[in-house]
Design a protein around this motif. Structure first.
Motif, PDB file in Angstrom:
ATOM      1  N   SER A  17       0.753  -1.188  -0.051  1.00 48.01           N
ATOM      2  CA  SER A  17      -0.031  -0.066   0.020  1.00 48.01           C
ATOM      3  C   SER A  17       0.907   1.333  -0.169  1.00 48.01           C
ATOM      4  O   SER A  17       1.996   1.438   0.444  1.00 48.01           O
ATOM      5  N   ARG A  19      -0.048   5.695   0.197  1.00 44.37           N
ATOM      6  CA  ARG A  19      -0.895   6.948   0.368  1.00 44.37           C
ATOM      7  C   ARG A  19      -0.351   8.129  -0.350  1.00 44.37           C
ATOM      8  O   ARG A  19       0.675   8.611   0.353  1.00 44.37           O
ATOM      9  N   TYR A  59     -14.125   6.147 -10.119  1.00 43.43           N
ATOM     10  CA  TYR A  59     -12.739   5.563 -10.110  1.00 43.43           C
ATOM     11  C   TYR A  59     -12.647   4.684 -11.533  1.00 43.43           C
ATOM     12  O   TYR A  59     -13.856   4.335 -12.105  1.00 43.43           O
ATOM     13  N   VAL A  63      -8.954   0.238 -10.972  1.00 47.77           N
ATOM     14  CA  VAL A  63      -8.672   0.571  -9.617  1.00 47.77           C
ATOM     15  C   VAL A  63      -9.710   0.288  -8.562  1.00 47.77           C
ATOM     16  O   VAL A  63      -9.433   0.562  -7.348  1.00 47.77           O
ATOM     17  N   PHE A  67      -8.377   1.269  -4.617  1.00 42.01           N
ATOM     18  CA  PHE A  67      -7.998   2.877  -4.351  1.00 42.01           C
ATOM     19  C   PHE A  67      -9.317   3.585  -3.748  1.00 42.01           C
ATOM     20  O   PHE A  67     -10.113   3.251  -4.292  1.00 42.01           O
ATOM     21  N   LEU A  80      -4.795   9.845  -2.016  1.00 41.19           N
ATOM     22  CA  LEU A  80      -5.026   8.762  -2.851  1.00 41.19           C
ATOM     23  C   LEU A  80      -4.678   7.428  -2.130  1.00 41.19           C
ATOM     24  O   LEU A  80      -3.126   7.359  -1.946  1.00 41.19           O
ATOM     25  N   MET A  82      -3.780   3.807  -1.876  1.00 36.97           N
ATOM     26  CA  MET A  82      -3.734   2.795  -2.763  1.00 36.97           C
ATOM     27  C   MET A  82      -3.365   1.506  -2.131  1.00 36.97           C
ATOM     28  O   MET A  82      -2.359   1.271  -1.319  1.00 36.97           O
ATOM     29  N   ASP A  89      -0.015  -1.005 -11.738  1.00 35.16           N
ATOM     30  CA  ASP A  89      -0.084   0.369 -11.114  1.00 35.16           C
ATOM     31  C   ASP A  89       1.090   1.235 -11.278  1.00 35.16           C
ATOM     32  O   ASP A  89       1.191   2.421 -11.008  1.00 35.16           O
TER      33      ASP A  89
END
Length: 123
Positions: A17, A19, A59, A63, A67, A80, A82, A89
């Motif tokens: 992950s 952000r 979206y 995603v 997301f 965002l 993720m 990605d």
């Protein structure tokens, strides 16, 4: 005018992950829409996610469910989140904001872009 500065990109393993943050130089309350786009090498820039003034979001199919876009008006920042990242990605991610400026006679659309932040997902 407003300046946008993205941060939070980096290299992460698949399944991880990140952000991303997009900080604006002034209040974002007047923005009609704020979004994240991405561009991979050799490909066109594509929309990832958008959040509108009324709080609604949309979206890209690729995603959805992974997301999440959000905003913090007090911090003039759009995020965002993720999750479950995939190698596909991998791209440069850009923040975009749109507002309508009234100059006393006309409503003029204004679009602002950040400089981008790189996200690399390794397999």
């Amino acid at each position: 005018q407003v300046q946008l500065v993205e941060s939070g990109g980096g290299t992460v393993q698949a399944g991880g992950s990140l952000r991303l943050s997009c900080a604006a130089s002034r209040s974002i309350f007047s923005m009609n829409a704020m979004g994240w786009y991405r561009q991979a090498p050799g490909k066109e820039r594509e929309l990832v996610a958008t959040i509108y003034h009324d709080g609604s979001t949309n979206y890209a199919d690729s995603v959805k469910g992974r997301f999440t876009i959000s905003e913090d008006d007090a911090k003039s920042t759009v995020y965002l989140q993720m999750n479950s990242l995939k190698p596909e990605d991998t791209a440069a991610y850009y923040c975009k904001m749109e507002e309508t400026y009234f100059n006393g006679q006309l409503y003029i659309p204004q679009t602002y872009w950040g400089q981008g932040t790189q996200v690399t997902v390794s397999s």
